[in-house]
Design an enzyme around this catalytic site. Structure first.
Site, mmCIF file in Angstrom:
data_model
loop_
_atom_site.group_PDB
_atom_site.id
_atom_site.type_symbol
_atom_site.label_atom_id
_atom_site.label_comp_id
_atom_site.label_asym_id
_atom_site.label_seq_id
_atom_site.Cartn_x
_atom_site.Cartn_y
_atom_site.Cartn_z
ATOM 1 N N HIS A 22 -0.423 -11.270 9.242
ATOM 2 C CA HIS A 22 0.801 -11.756 8.603
ATOM 3 C C HIS A 22 1.129 -13.153 9.118
ATOM 4 O O HIS A 22 1.114 -13.382 10.338
ATOM 5 C CB HIS A 22 1.964 -10.813 8.901
ATOM 6 N N LEU A 72 0.831 -1.204 0.000
ATOM 7 C CA LEU A 72 0.000 0.000 0.000
ATOM 8 C C LEU A 72 0.864 1.253 0.000
ATOM 9 O O LEU A 72 1.902 1.316 0.663
ATOM 10 C CB LEU A 72 -0.923 0.001 1.214
#
Length: 376
Positions: free
Chosen positions: A278, A263
């Site tokens: 994650h 991003l």
């Protein structure tokens, strides 16, 4: 939902010597070593996450700790005087002069009923007394545990909170995904069951073939496919289009659940509550590039898109999952919750992922609930 209680203990002379107790409290615990005041090292922090679910280590990390060890490995801990916590139940009595915060307290399941918890409780309260506090706040106690603290420490109820009120109002959540969407499904199921008091505002994918979008449509949610065609659109133009698509959904929280696209900084800046799942056990210190595990070993942090594959290629015996705040630096935001997972000697990537997914589902739900408890 059940109530939560804040309890207060007067730190009088009963606790003056407790912070300096080091000997075993009974012959049955002769091989248990107690330390009344220490920073929790990474082995202890990882053990806390492995033993108790993944959210307590961040509190132990910012506080002092009374520890119990059998041999080299921990069997119990009690945190006291943690700093800079944001929980909503710490905005009343906790802010009064002379009040120090106690908790959490945990003892390994195999070691319960032996007096370890009571010894750690006294040591931590003694630590607060030694630091100059006149009262201890035992925070966010479930009603089933109140009698224990009343009997063991002379605690009394100071504040009572309704869990539903602490979690209200329901935030608008946008989920961003790139693949199958099993973690999206876990969020959908938890919201439907009332475990997560959230409003799912929509789902955004960056792959039109992602099954996550079918899950969203089946739940009758707004679903947007925002795909980047690299040959036809600049990165800046795509980033602006993605930002506009998510902004239009007016989220309070944005969750990246299997989102496989870095991003841009303007996107990260636009959403203060931006969380990423994650598939690795990340260190609580975001500057570290390795992390301690419950058995005392150290492994690389395994940031990046292929964390499980990289861990198996490196021959590590541990993997894990973490939910962390998103920053412009990939996988280096503050950890909200995390949990390690031991790898079997013959397991491949598919087998590890099959065992990791249920753990991820629980962590995603726990991370959202913690963020709700921390809102201003």
């Amino acid at each position: 939902m059940r109530a939560l209680y804040n309890l207060v203990v007067d730190l009088d002379e009963r606790f003056a010597a407790c912070a300096r107790e080091t000997g075993p409290p009974a012959a049955s615990l002769a091989d248990v070593e107690f330390c009344a005041s220490t920073d929790a090292d990474e082995t202890v922090l990882a053990w806390i996450d492995d033993e108790f679910g993944g959210s307590w280590s961040s509190q132990a990390y910012v506080g002092r700790n009374a520890l119990a060890r059998r041999g080299t490995l921990p069997v119990g801990f009690a945190t006291y005087d943690p700093q800079n916590l944001r929980f909503r139940w710490l905005r009343g009595v906790a802010r009064e002069r002379g009040v120090g915060v106690f908790g959490p307290l945990g003892v390994a399941e195999s070691e319960r009923g032996k007096g370890i918890g009571r010894r750690l409780l006294r040591a931590a309260l003694g630590g607060l007394h030694e630091r100059g506090y006149s009262r201890a706040l035992i925070a966010a106690v479930g009603e089933e545990r109140v009698p224990y603290y009343v009997e063991a420490a002379g605690a009394r109820i100071a504040e009572c909170f309704d869990r539903a009120a602490l979690l209200a109002p329901a935030p608008r959540v946008v989920v961003m995904a790139s693949g199958n969407g099993s973690n999206l499904q876990a969020v959908l199921d938890a919201a439907r069951a009332g475990v997560l008091p959230i409003e799912i505002a929509g789902v955004v994918v960056n792959d039109s073939r992602a099954y996550a979008i079918e899950r969203a449509r089946a739940a009758r949610l707004t679903a947007a496919s925002v795909v980047w065609s690299r040959k036809e659109e600049t990165r800046a133009a795509y980033d602006a289009r993605l930002l506009a698509a998510v902004t239009a959904l007016q989220p309070d929280i944005v969750m990246l659940l299997g989102w496989m696209h870095l991003l841009a900084e303007p996107f990260v800046a636009a959403f203060p509550e931006l969380l990423n799942l994650h598939p690795a056990f990340l260190p609580l210190d975001p500057l570290q590039n390795d992390v301690g595990m419950p058995d005392g070993t150290r492994i690389p942090a395994f940031r990046g898109a292929f964390a499980i594959r990289d861990a198996l290629a490196a021959g590590t015996r541990w993997v894990g999952a973490s939910v962390h705040a998103v920053t412009p630096d990939a996988d280096r935001g503050a950890v909200v919750v995390r949990k390690p997972l031991r790898v079997g000697s013959a397991e491949g990537e598919a087998e590890v992922m099959a065992r990791l997914h249920p753990l991820e589902h629980r962590l995603v739900v726990a991370a959202v609930i913690q963020r709700l408890y921390e809102r201003t």
